[in-house]
Design a protein around this motif. Structure first.
Motif, PDB file in Angstrom:
ATOM      1  N   GLU A 124      42.603  27.687  52.465  1.00  0.00           N
ATOM      2  CA  GLU A 124      41.967  27.782  51.150  1.00  0.00           C
ATOM      3  C   GLU A 124      41.419  29.180  50.906  1.00  0.00           C
ATOM      4  N   HIS A 125      40.837  29.757  51.963  1.00  0.00           N
ATOM      5  CA  HIS A 125      40.302  31.116  51.851  1.00  0.00           C
ATOM      6  C   HIS A 125      41.419  32.102  51.508  1.00  0.00           C
ATOM      7  N   LYS A 126      42.554  31.976  52.202  1.00  0.00           N
ATOM      8  CA  LYS A 126      43.676  32.863  51.932  1.00  0.00           C
ATOM      9  C   LYS A 126      44.236  32.636  50.529  1.00  0.00           C
ATOM     10  N   ARG A 127      44.291  31.348  50.119  1.00  0.00           N
ATOM     11  CA  ARG A 127      44.760  31.054  48.764  1.00  0.00           C
ATOM     12  C   ARG A 127      43.861  31.707  47.723  1.00  0.00           C
ATOM     13  N   ARG A 128      42.543  31.585  47.964  1.00  0.00           N
ATOM     14  CA  ARG A 128      41.592  32.189  47.035  1.00  0.00           C
ATOM     15  C   ARG A 128      41.711  33.715  47.020  1.00  0.00           C
ATOM     16  N   GLU A 129      41.940  34.295  48.201  1.00  0.00           N
ATOM     17  CA  GLU A 129      42.126  35.747  48.271  1.00  0.00           C
ATOM     18  C   GLU A 129      43.385  36.171  47.532  1.00  0.00           C
ATOM     19  N   ARG A 130      44.463  35.387  47.684  1.00  0.00           N
ATOM     20  CA  ARG A 130      45.694  35.711  46.950  1.00  0.00           C
ATOM     21  C   ARG A 130      45.477  35.608  45.449  1.00  0.00           C
ATOM     22  N   GLU A 131      44.733  34.581  45.035  1.00  0.00           N
ATOM     23  CA  GLU A 131      44.459  34.415  43.609  1.00  0.00           C
ATOM     24  C   GLU A 131      43.633  35.582  43.077  1.00  0.00           C
ATOM     25  N   ALA A 133      43.577  38.531  44.398  1.00  0.00           N
ATOM     26  CA  ALA A 133      44.447  39.703  44.412  1.00  0.00           C
ATOM     27  C   ALA A 133      45.346  39.716  43.174  1.00  0.00           C
ATOM     28  N   ARG A 134      45.893  38.528  42.795  1.00  0.00           N
ATOM     29  CA  ARG A 134      46.725  38.460  41.584  1.00  0.00           C
ATOM     30  C   ARG A 134      45.911  38.803  40.346  1.00  0.00           C
ATOM     31  N   GLU A 135      44.689  38.276  40.277  1.00  0.00           N
ATOM     32  CA  GLU A 135      43.838  38.563  39.122  1.00  0.00           C
ATOM     33  C   GLU A 135      43.500  40.045  39.056  1.00  0.00           C
ATOM     34  N   GLU A 136      43.208  40.637  40.226  1.00  0.00           N
ATOM     35  CA  GLU A 136      42.895  42.065  40.246  1.00  0.00           C
ATOM     36  C   GLU A 136      44.119  42.897  39.865  1.00  0.00           C
ATOM     37  N   ALA A 137      45.310  42.451  40.349  1.00  0.00           N
ATOM     38  CA  ALA A 137      46.536  43.155  39.980  1.00  0.00           C
ATOM     39  C   ALA A 137      46.782  43.066  38.474  1.00  0.00           C
ATOM     40  N   ALA A 138      46.498  41.880  37.905  1.00  0.00           N
ATOM     41  CA  ALA A 138      46.671  41.717  36.451  1.00  0.00           C
ATOM     42  C   ALA A 138      45.678  42.593  35.695  1.00  0.00           C
ATOM     43  N   ARG A 139      44.427  42.631  36.198  1.00  0.00           N
ATOM     44  CA  ARG A 139      43.430  43.491  35.548  1.00  0.00           C
ATOM     45  C   ARG A 139      43.816  44.961  35.666  1.00  0.00           C
ATOM     46  N   GLN A 140      44.319  45.346  36.854  1.00  0.00           N
ATOM     47  CA  GLN A 140      44.742  46.730  37.046  1.00  0.00           C
ATOM     48  C   GLN A 140      45.903  47.079  36.125  1.00  0.00           C
ATOM     49  N   LYS A 141      46.850  46.135  35.986  1.00  0.00           N
ATOM     50  CA  LYS A 141      47.980  46.363  35.090  1.00  0.00           C
ATOM     51  C   LYS A 141      47.511  46.515  33.646  1.00  0.00           C
ATOM     52  N   GLU A 142      46.542  45.678  33.256  1.00  0.00           N
ATOM     53  CA  GLU A 142      46.014  45.773  31.902  1.00  0.00           C
ATOM     54  C   GLU A 142      45.280  47.089  31.702  1.00  0.00           C
ATOM     55  N   ARG A 143      44.513  47.518  32.735  1.00  0.00           N
ATOM     56  CA  ARG A 143      43.827  48.814  32.637  1.00  0.00           C
ATOM     57  C   ARG A 143      44.833  49.949  32.510  1.00  0.00           C
ATOM     58  N   GLU A 144      45.910  49.869  33.292  1.00  0.00           N
ATOM     59  CA  GLU A 144      46.949  50.906  33.213  1.00  0.00           C
ATOM     60  C   GLU A 144      47.625  50.902  31.852  1.00  0.00           C
ATOM     61  N   ARG A 145      47.857  49.683  31.304  1.00  0.00           N
ATOM     62  CA  ARG A 145      48.486  49.608  29.972  1.00  0.00           C
ATOM     63  C   ARG A 145      47.592  50.244  28.920  1.00  0.00           C
ATOM     64  N   ARG A 146      46.300  49.927  28.993  1.00  0.00           N
ATOM     65  CA  ARG A 146      45.372  50.504  28.022  1.00  0.00           C
ATOM     66  C   ARG A 146      45.254  52.010  28.208  1.00  0.00           C
ATOM     67  N   GLN A 147      45.236  52.453  29.479  1.00  0.00           N
ATOM     68  CA  GLN A 147      45.163  53.889  29.727  1.00  0.00           C
ATOM     69  C   GLN A 147      46.406  54.598  29.220  1.00  0.00           C
ATOM     70  N   GLN A 148      47.579  53.936  29.387  1.00  0.00           N
ATOM     71  CA  GLN A 148      48.817  54.513  28.876  1.00  0.00           C
ATOM     72  C   GLN A 148      48.771  54.638  27.359  1.00  0.00           C
ATOM     73  N   ALA A 149      48.201  53.614  26.699  1.00  0.00           N
ATOM     74  CA  ALA A 149      48.064  53.674  25.244  1.00  0.00           C
ATOM     75  C   ALA A 149      47.147  54.823  24.849  1.00  0.00           C
ATOM     76  N   VAL A 150      46.059  55.005  25.611  1.00  0.00           N
ATOM     77  CA  VAL A 150      45.142  56.120  25.347  1.00  0.00           C
ATOM     78  C   VAL A 150      45.857  57.452  25.552  1.00  0.00           C
ATOM     79  N   ASP A 151      46.620  57.542  26.667  1.00  0.00           N
ATOM     80  CA  ASP A 151      47.349  58.783  26.948  1.00  0.00           C
ATOM     81  C   ASP A 151      48.368  59.078  25.853  1.00  0.00           C
TER      82      ASP A 151
END
Length: 225
Positions: A124-131, A133-151
Protein backbone atom coordinates in the motif's frame (compact mmCIF):
# COMPACT_ATOMS: atom_id res chain seq x y z
CA UNK A 1 12.59 -8.01 7.78
CA UNK A 2 9.22 -6.24 7.73
CA UNK A 3 8.33 -4.41 10.92
CA UNK A 4 5.26 -5.30 12.95
CA UNK A 5 2.32 -2.96 12.33
CA UNK A 6 0.45 -0.94 14.91
CA UNK A 7 -2.80 0.97 14.63
CA UNK A 8 -2.69 4.74 15.01
CA UNK A 9 -5.64 7.10 15.27
CA UNK A 10 -6.22 10.87 14.96
CA UNK A 11 -8.83 13.44 13.94
CA UNK A 12 -8.39 15.80 10.99
CA UNK A 13 -11.12 18.07 9.71
CA UNK A 14 -14.47 16.30 9.55
CA UNK A 15 -13.08 12.80 10.03
CA UNK A 16 -11.46 10.47 12.52
CA UNK A 17 -8.57 8.71 10.79
CA UNK A 18 -6.97 5.35 11.51
CA UNK A 19 -4.17 3.47 9.80
CA UNK A 20 -2.06 0.38 10.38
CA UNK A 21 1.59 1.40 10.05
CA UNK A 22 4.98 0.27 11.36
CA UNK A 23 5.69 3.60 13.11
CA UNK A 24 4.25 6.96 14.09
CA UNK A 25 6.28 8.57 11.31
CA UNK A 26 4.74 6.23 8.75
CA UNK A 27 1.26 7.00 10.11
CA UNK A 28 1.85 10.76 9.83
CA UNK A 29 3.06 10.28 6.27
CA UNK A 30 -0.02 8.23 5.40
CA UNK A 31 -2.28 10.92 6.88
CA UNK A 32 -0.42 13.65 5.00
CA UNK A 33 0.13 15.52 8.26
CA UNK A 34 2.63 18.38 8.14
CA UNK A 35 3.19 18.47 11.90
CA UNK A 36 3.77 15.84 14.57
CA UNK A 37 0.26 15.15 15.83
CA UNK A 38 1.58 12.67 18.40
CA UNK A 39 3.73 15.28 20.14
CA UNK A 40 0.74 17.62 20.18
CA UNK A 41 -1.48 14.97 21.75
CA UNK A 42 -3.76 14.93 18.70
CA UNK A 43 -2.87 11.37 17.69
CA UNK A 44 -2.33 8.11 19.56
CA UNK A 45 -1.82 4.40 19.18
CA UNK A 46 -5.25 2.79 19.20
CA UNK A 47 -6.05 -0.21 21.33
CA UNK A 48 -9.66 -0.51 20.23
CA UNK A 49 -9.96 -4.10 18.90
CA UNK A 50 -12.54 -3.12 16.27
CA UNK A 51 -10.35 -0.30 14.97
CA UNK A 52 -7.29 -2.55 15.01
CA UNK A 53 -9.14 -5.29 13.13
CA UNK A 54 -10.36 -2.82 10.49
CA UNK A 55 -6.92 -1.31 9.88
CA UNK A 56 -5.10 -4.64 9.91
CA UNK A 57 -7.47 -5.84 7.20
CA UNK A 58 -6.18 -3.02 4.97
CA UNK A 59 -2.61 -2.18 6.10
CA UNK A 60 -1.41 1.26 5.02
CA UNK A 61 -4.87 2.37 3.86
CA UNK A 62 -6.20 5.41 5.71
CA UNK A 63 -9.65 4.57 7.07
CA UNK A 64 -12.19 7.22 8.06
CA UNK A 65 -15.37 7.80 9.97
CA UNK A 66 -17.29 11.03 10.72
CA UNK A 67 -15.56 12.94 13.51
CA UNK A 68 -17.13 12.33 16.90
CA UNK A 69 -18.95 9.20 15.79
CA UNK A 70 -18.41 5.68 17.05
CA UNK A 71 -19.17 3.88 13.81
CA UNK A 72 -16.90 1.61 11.87
CA UNK A 73 -13.87 2.95 10.06
CA UNK A 74 -14.08 2.77 6.25
CA UNK A 75 -11.87 3.73 3.35
CA UNK A 76 -14.64 5.98 2.03
CA UNK A 77 -16.71 7.60 4.77
CA UNK A 78 -19.55 10.13 4.56
CA UNK A 79 -19.35 13.59 6.09
CA UNK A 80 -20.87 14.09 9.56
CA UNK A 81 -24.65 14.37 9.32
CA UNK A 82 -24.79 17.50 11.51
CA UNK A 83 -21.93 19.81 10.63
CA UNK A 84 -23.70 22.78 12.28
CA UNK A 85 -24.10 21.03 15.61
CA UNK A 86 -22.06 21.62 18.71
CA UNK A 87 -18.80 19.86 18.00
CA UNK A 88 -17.77 20.13 21.61
CA UNK A 89 -20.72 18.06 22.75
CA UNK A 90 -19.82 15.37 20.21
CA UNK A 91 -16.23 15.36 21.35
CA UNK A 92 -17.34 15.28 24.97
CA UNK A 93 -19.63 12.35 24.21
CA UNK A 94 -16.80 10.61 22.46
CA UNK A 95 -14.46 11.24 25.36
CA UNK A 96 -17.01 9.98 27.85
CA UNK A 97 -17.57 6.90 25.72
CA UNK A 98 -13.85 6.38 25.51
CA UNK A 99 -13.65 6.25 29.26
CA UNK A 100 -15.43 2.91 29.21
CA UNK A 101 -12.99 0.15 29.98
CA UNK A 102 -11.82 -1.43 26.79
CA UNK A 103 -11.64 -5.13 26.42
CA UNK A 104 -8.15 -6.11 25.42
CA UNK A 105 -8.07 -9.13 23.21
CA UNK A 106 -5.43 -11.63 23.98
CA UNK A 107 -4.22 -12.18 20.44
CA UNK A 108 -1.59 -14.77 19.82
CA UNK A 109 1.50 -13.32 18.26
CA UNK A 110 1.35 -14.92 14.86
CA UNK A 111 4.59 -14.13 13.03
CA UNK A 112 3.14 -15.20 9.69
CA UNK A 113 0.09 -12.95 10.13
CA UNK A 114 2.28 -10.03 11.21
CA UNK A 115 4.53 -10.51 8.22
CA UNK A 116 1.54 -10.72 5.90
CA UNK A 117 0.11 -7.49 7.31
CA UNK A 118 3.50 -5.77 7.12
CA UNK A 119 3.93 -6.83 3.50
CA UNK A 120 0.43 -5.56 2.74
CA UNK A 121 1.39 -2.23 4.31
CA UNK A 122 4.53 -2.07 2.17
CA UNK A 123 2.45 -2.74 -0.95
CA UNK A 124 0.00 0.00 0.00
CA UNK A 125 2.86 2.34 0.83
CA UNK A 126 4.46 1.71 -2.56
CA UNK A 127 1.10 2.14 -4.29
CA UNK A 128 0.62 5.45 -2.53
CA UNK A 129 4.15 6.52 -3.47
CA UNK A 130 3.49 5.63 -7.11
CA UNK A 131 0.25 7.60 -7.02
CA UNK A 132 2.03 10.58 -5.52
CA UNK A 133 4.77 10.24 -8.12
CA UNK A 134 2.14 10.22 -10.92
CA UNK A 135 0.42 13.25 -9.42
CA UNK A 136 3.74 15.07 -9.09
CA UNK A 137 4.63 14.14 -12.68
CA UNK A 138 1.25 15.48 -13.83
CA UNK A 139 1.78 18.68 -11.84
CA UNK A 140 5.29 19.02 -13.26
CA UNK A 141 3.95 18.50 -16.78
CA UNK A 142 1.30 21.14 -16.19
CA UNK A 143 3.93 23.53 -14.81
CA UNK A 144 6.09 22.91 -17.87
CA UNK A 145 3.10 23.47 -20.17
CA UNK A 146 2.30 26.76 -18.48
CA UNK A 147 5.95 27.79 -18.53
CA UNK A 148 6.11 26.94 -22.23
CA UNK A 149 3.06 29.14 -22.81
CA UNK A 150 4.78 31.94 -20.88
CA UNK A 151 7.98 31.43 -22.89
CA UNK A 152 6.05 31.47 -26.17
CA UNK A 153 4.25 34.67 -25.20
CA UNK A 154 7.53 36.25 -24.07
CA UNK A 155 9.25 35.24 -27.31
CA UNK A 156 6.38 36.68 -29.36
CA UNK A 157 6.59 39.93 -27.37
CA UNK A 158 10.37 40.11 -27.80
CA UNK A 159 10.10 39.45 -31.54
CA UNK A 160 7.39 42.13 -31.93
CA UNK A 161 9.53 44.57 -29.91
CA UNK A 162 12.57 43.90 -32.09
CA UNK A 163 10.49 44.39 -35.24
CA UNK A 164 9.08 47.63 -33.88
CA UNK A 165 12.53 48.89 -32.93
CA UNK A 166 13.87 48.01 -36.41
CA UNK A 167 10.91 49.75 -38.11
CA UNK A 168 11.37 52.78 -35.88
CA UNK A 169 15.09 52.85 -36.68
CA UNK A 170 14.37 52.60 -40.44
CA UNK A 171 11.84 55.41 -40.22
CA UNK A 172 14.25 57.53 -38.22
CA UNK A 173 16.93 56.97 -40.84
CA UNK A 174 14.45 57.96 -43.55
CA UNK A 175 13.50 61.07 -41.61
CA UNK A 176 17.14 62.04 -41.20
CA UNK A 177 17.71 61.51 -44.94
CA UNK A 178 14.64 63.61 -45.78
CA UNK A 179 15.86 66.28 -43.37
CA UNK A 180 19.26 66.32 -45.09
CA UNK A 181 17.57 66.58 -48.49
CA UNK A 182 15.32 69.37 -47.21
CA UNK A 183 18.31 71.29 -45.88
CA UNK A 184 20.20 70.80 -49.16
CA UNK A 185 17.14 71.95 -51.11
CA UNK A 186 16.80 75.00 -48.86
CA UNK A 187 20.48 75.90 -49.39
CA UNK A 188 20.16 75.41 -53.17
CA UNK A 189 17.05 77.56 -53.24
CA UNK A 190 18.66 80.33 -51.23
CA UNK A 191 21.57 80.40 -53.63
CA UNK A 192 19.35 80.35 -56.70
CA UNK A 193 16.99 82.95 -55.23
CA UNK A 194 19.88 85.30 -54.48
CA UNK A 195 21.19 84.90 -58.02
CA UNK A 196 17.76 85.48 -59.57
CA UNK A 197 17.03 88.49 -57.38
CA UNK A 198 20.36 90.00 -58.41
CA UNK A 199 19.52 89.43 -62.03
CA UNK A 200 16.09 90.98 -61.48
CA UNK A 201 17.58 94.06 -59.90
CA UNK A 202 19.99 94.48 -62.80
CA UNK A 203 17.18 94.09 -65.29
CA UNK A 204 15.07 96.67 -63.50
CA UNK A 205 18.05 99.05 -63.38
CA UNK A 206 18.57 98.70 -67.08
CA UNK A 207 14.90 99.43 -67.66
CA UNK A 208 15.16 102.57 -65.58
CA UNK A 209 18.29 103.68 -67.42
CA UNK A 210 16.68 102.99 -70.72
CA UNK A 211 13.55 104.89 -69.74
CA UNK A 212 15.63 107.89 -68.61
CA UNK A 213 17.64 107.88 -71.83
CA UNK A 214 14.59 107.89 -74.07
CA UNK A 215 12.96 110.63 -72.04
CA UNK A 216 16.06 112.83 -72.34
CA UNK A 217 16.34 112.21 -76.08
CA UNK A 218 12.71 113.17 -76.53
CA UNK A 219 13.16 116.46 -74.76
CA UNK A 220 16.22 117.31 -76.93
CA UNK A 221 14.24 116.60 -80.07
CA UNK A 222 11.49 118.94 -78.97
CA UNK A 223 13.97 121.73 -78.31
CA UNK A 224 15.53 121.42 -81.77
CA UNK A 225 12.18 121.79 -83.38
Amino acid sequence: MARKLKTYQTSLGFFDLAVAAPSMKAALEAWGAERNLFHQGAAKQSEDPDVIAATMAAPGVVLKRPVGSSGAFKEHAELPSDLAGDGRSKKAGRKSASRKPQQHTNRTEDAAADRKAALAFEREHKRRERERAREEAARQKERERRQQAVDNAQNALDAARRKHEQNAADLQAELELIEEKAQAEEARWEKERAHLETALRRARGQVLLSSGYFAHASRLAELQV
